[in-house]
Design a protein around this motif. Structure first.
Motif, mmCIF file in Angstrom:
data_model
loop_
_atom_site.group_PDB
_atom_site.id
_atom_site.type_symbol
_atom_site.label_atom_id
_atom_site.label_comp_id
_atom_site.label_asym_id
_atom_site.label_seq_id
_atom_site.Cartn_x
_atom_site.Cartn_y
_atom_site.Cartn_z
ATOM 1 N N UNK A 136 -0.812 19.677 -17.908
ATOM 2 C CA UNK A 136 -0.840 19.335 -19.290
ATOM 3 C C UNK A 136 -1.684 17.820 -19.492
ATOM 4 N N UNK A 137 -1.530 17.144 -18.535
ATOM 5 C CA UNK A 137 -2.073 15.585 -18.508
ATOM 6 C C UNK A 137 -3.181 15.682 -19.501
ATOM 7 N N UNK A 138 -4.186 16.479 -19.733
ATOM 8 C CA UNK A 138 -5.624 16.498 -20.107
ATOM 9 C C UNK A 138 -5.528 17.055 -21.497
ATOM 10 N N UNK B 44 -4.014 16.961 -25.093
ATOM 11 C CA UNK B 44 -3.175 16.023 -26.112
ATOM 12 C C UNK B 44 -2.421 16.740 -26.666
ATOM 13 N N UNK B 45 -2.519 18.046 -27.115
ATOM 14 C CA UNK B 45 -1.826 18.960 -27.933
ATOM 15 C C UNK B 45 -0.674 19.170 -27.177
ATOM 16 N N UNK B 46 -0.713 19.654 -25.997
ATOM 17 C CA UNK B 46 0.398 19.878 -25.266
ATOM 18 C C UNK B 46 1.545 18.806 -25.187
ATOM 19 N N UNK B 47 1.041 17.739 -24.892
ATOM 20 C CA UNK B 47 1.617 16.427 -24.762
ATOM 21 C C UNK B 47 2.626 16.179 -26.199
ATOM 22 N N UNK B 48 1.780 16.046 -27.110
ATOM 23 C CA UNK B 48 2.192 15.685 -28.560
ATOM 24 C C UNK B 48 3.258 16.471 -29.087
ATOM 25 N N UNK B 49 3.537 17.539 -28.527
ATOM 26 C CA UNK B 49 4.548 18.343 -29.175
ATOM 27 C C UNK B 49 6.063 17.885 -29.061
ATOM 28 N N UNK B 50 5.874 17.152 -27.629
ATOM 29 C CA UNK B 50 7.235 16.668 -27.431
ATOM 30 C C UNK B 50 7.575 15.041 -27.702
ATOM 31 N N UNK C 17 -8.337 6.584 -15.506
ATOM 32 C CA UNK C 17 -9.237 7.181 -16.282
ATOM 33 C C UNK C 17 -9.146 8.784 -15.968
ATOM 34 N N UNK C 18 -8.655 9.276 -15.020
ATOM 35 C CA UNK C 18 -8.289 10.727 -14.558
ATOM 36 C C UNK C 18 -7.060 11.194 -14.985
ATOM 37 N N UNK D 64 -1.212 10.241 -15.194
ATOM 38 C CA UNK D 64 0.196 10.630 -15.344
ATOM 39 C C UNK D 64 1.103 10.417 -13.998
ATOM 40 N N UNK D 65 0.057 10.431 -12.752
ATOM 41 C CA UNK D 65 0.845 10.086 -11.550
ATOM 42 C C UNK D 65 1.520 8.588 -11.632
ATOM 43 N N UNK D 66 0.619 7.805 -12.058
ATOM 44 C CA UNK D 66 0.667 6.231 -12.250
ATOM 45 C C UNK D 66 1.834 5.993 -13.322
ATOM 46 N N UNK D 67 1.985 6.758 -14.252
ATOM 47 C CA UNK D 67 3.293 6.529 -15.197
ATOM 48 C C UNK D 67 4.542 7.246 -14.400
ATOM 49 N N UNK D 68 4.365 8.258 -13.607
ATOM 50 C CA UNK D 68 5.786 8.733 -13.047
ATOM 51 C C UNK D 68 6.178 7.631 -11.974
#
Length: 386
Positions: free
Chosen positions: A68-70, A72-78, A222-223, A228-232
């Protein structure tokens, strides 16, 4: 060096994103024991931690999150993003963009966008409590995480900074706008405003340190998956990552600077009392019942049989939890005591039987049965003898 000569114990120098691109991992009891070879925070047993010292919610990032990282709609829902234009306090926005510019020059392969740092700053401290910093970027009031004494969802991290950043000389605490624990800050300490100091309580220093942490390990943010891995790595929680990525996406579309919220200048807090010494992980106790709490409503006392309050006994008062029942009076075979007089409808019989029975006036009395008292003689009309 001749073969057989004794080897010297040297500190281990490993590539990381500490000062100068390396971290010095001394083999002693200093702060470096809370950083692993990759420059990530760990507890005293080497277990991974989040940057703020909290325990991880998972060992690795979820596969669905990477997918889902790429999107935006899948992420914004939460994320619960508000509608309308987004604002960021002016001092915080300046710190985020300055950190991204610095890393674009020093680590161009990371491709770090300021919006990613801004999103983390929003979650960790709400942009330094609404931009409550002085002109040099130092927080005007301490921003501290919980005491890292191992109680609850946090690790046990004994003091590594002598209380210089968090005011605690027993345990460490996460500090500043980006919530670094002092031992992790050691590996990523940065001078973001050029004043010669590297302090996690300074928003310019802290945001640059956070950017360096995100870029460590050669990640290209940028990937989407690497972002997502960096934030994790910053916080080991899938829900945290989703929220950060969603807000970063929204910030990247445009924001406007808002006025800094300047509160009172507060001194660093005193070290908390209690909590035990390092190595003694306290167990949270059950909080005492708050005085004045009403009794539980699950088992209310019966209102049909309340204890009598009009004449309470002075020697043995009845228990309020077991009121005497008014529906079961004492048996007549066991006469009640004088304190509880019997009903007037049932008076006791006379203890002395009558000597005779008066006949009813105007009737012819019948002779009494055997065992009954005799009829009384009618002397009203008897004529005395001459």
């Amino acid at each position: 060096m001749a073969w057989g000569a004794p080897l010297l114990a040297l500190p281990l120098m490993v590539p990381a994103s500490g000062i100068g691109g390396f971290s010095l991992l001394a083999q002693d009891s200093g702060p470096s024991r809370y950083l692993d070879a990759q420059g990530q925070p760990v507890d005293a047993q080497g277990n991974p931690l989040s940057v703020d010292g909290s325990l991880p919610n998972g060992d690795s990032i979820g596969e669905q999150l990477l997918a889902d990282a790429a999107n935006a709609d899948a992420l914004n829902g939460n994320a619960g993003l508000p509608s309308g234009p987004l604002g960021i306090p002016g001092s915080a926005l300046k710190a985020y963009t300055r950190a991204a510019d610095h890393l674009a020059a020093s680590q161009p392969g990371c491709n770090l966008h300021w919006s990613l740092v801004a999103s983390i700053g929003r979650i960790e401290s709400n942009h330094a409590r609404g931009g409550n910093v002085d002109a040099a970027g130092y927080t005007r009031a301490p921003i501290l995480g919980p005491v890292l004494n191992g109680a609850g969802p946090v690790a046990a991290i004994s003091d590594t900074d002598g209380g210089a950043y968090d005011g605690d000389t027993v345990w460490d605490r996460a500090v500043g706008p980006m919530q670094f624990i002092p031992s992790t800050w050691q590996g990523y300490a940065s001078d973001g405003n050029g004043d010669g100091d590297r302090n996690p309580n300074n928003i310019y220093d802290a945001t640059l340190g956070a950017g360096r942490y995100l870029c460590s390990g050669g990640l290209n943010t940028a990937d989407p998956a690497q972002r997502a891995t960096a934030v994790f790595r910053y916080n080991h929680s899938d829900s945290y990552v989703r929220t950060v990525l969603a807000w970063a996406e929204a910030y990247a579309k445009g924001v406007h600077p808002t006025t800094d919220q300047h509160g009172p200048v507060l001194a660093a807090p005193q070290a908390p009392t209690g909590g035990g010494a390092p190595g003694e992980v306290p167990v949270p106790s059950v909080p005492p019942t708050t005085p004045g709490n009403p009794p539980s409503t699950s088992n209310p006392p019966s209102s049909s049989n309340p204890p009598s309050s009009s004449i309470p006994s002075t020697t043995n008062p009845p228990s309020s939890t077991k009121p005497p029942s008014s529906s079961n009076p004492p048996s007549s075979s066991n006469p009640p005591s004088s304190s509880n007089p019997p009903s007037s409808s049932n008076p006791p019989s006379s203890s002395t039987p009558p000597d005779c029975v008066e006949p009813e006036p105007g009737t012819t009395p019948e002779p009494p049965a055997e065992g009954e008292p005799p009829l009384c003689e009618d002397t009203s009309s008897t004529t005395p003898a001459p």
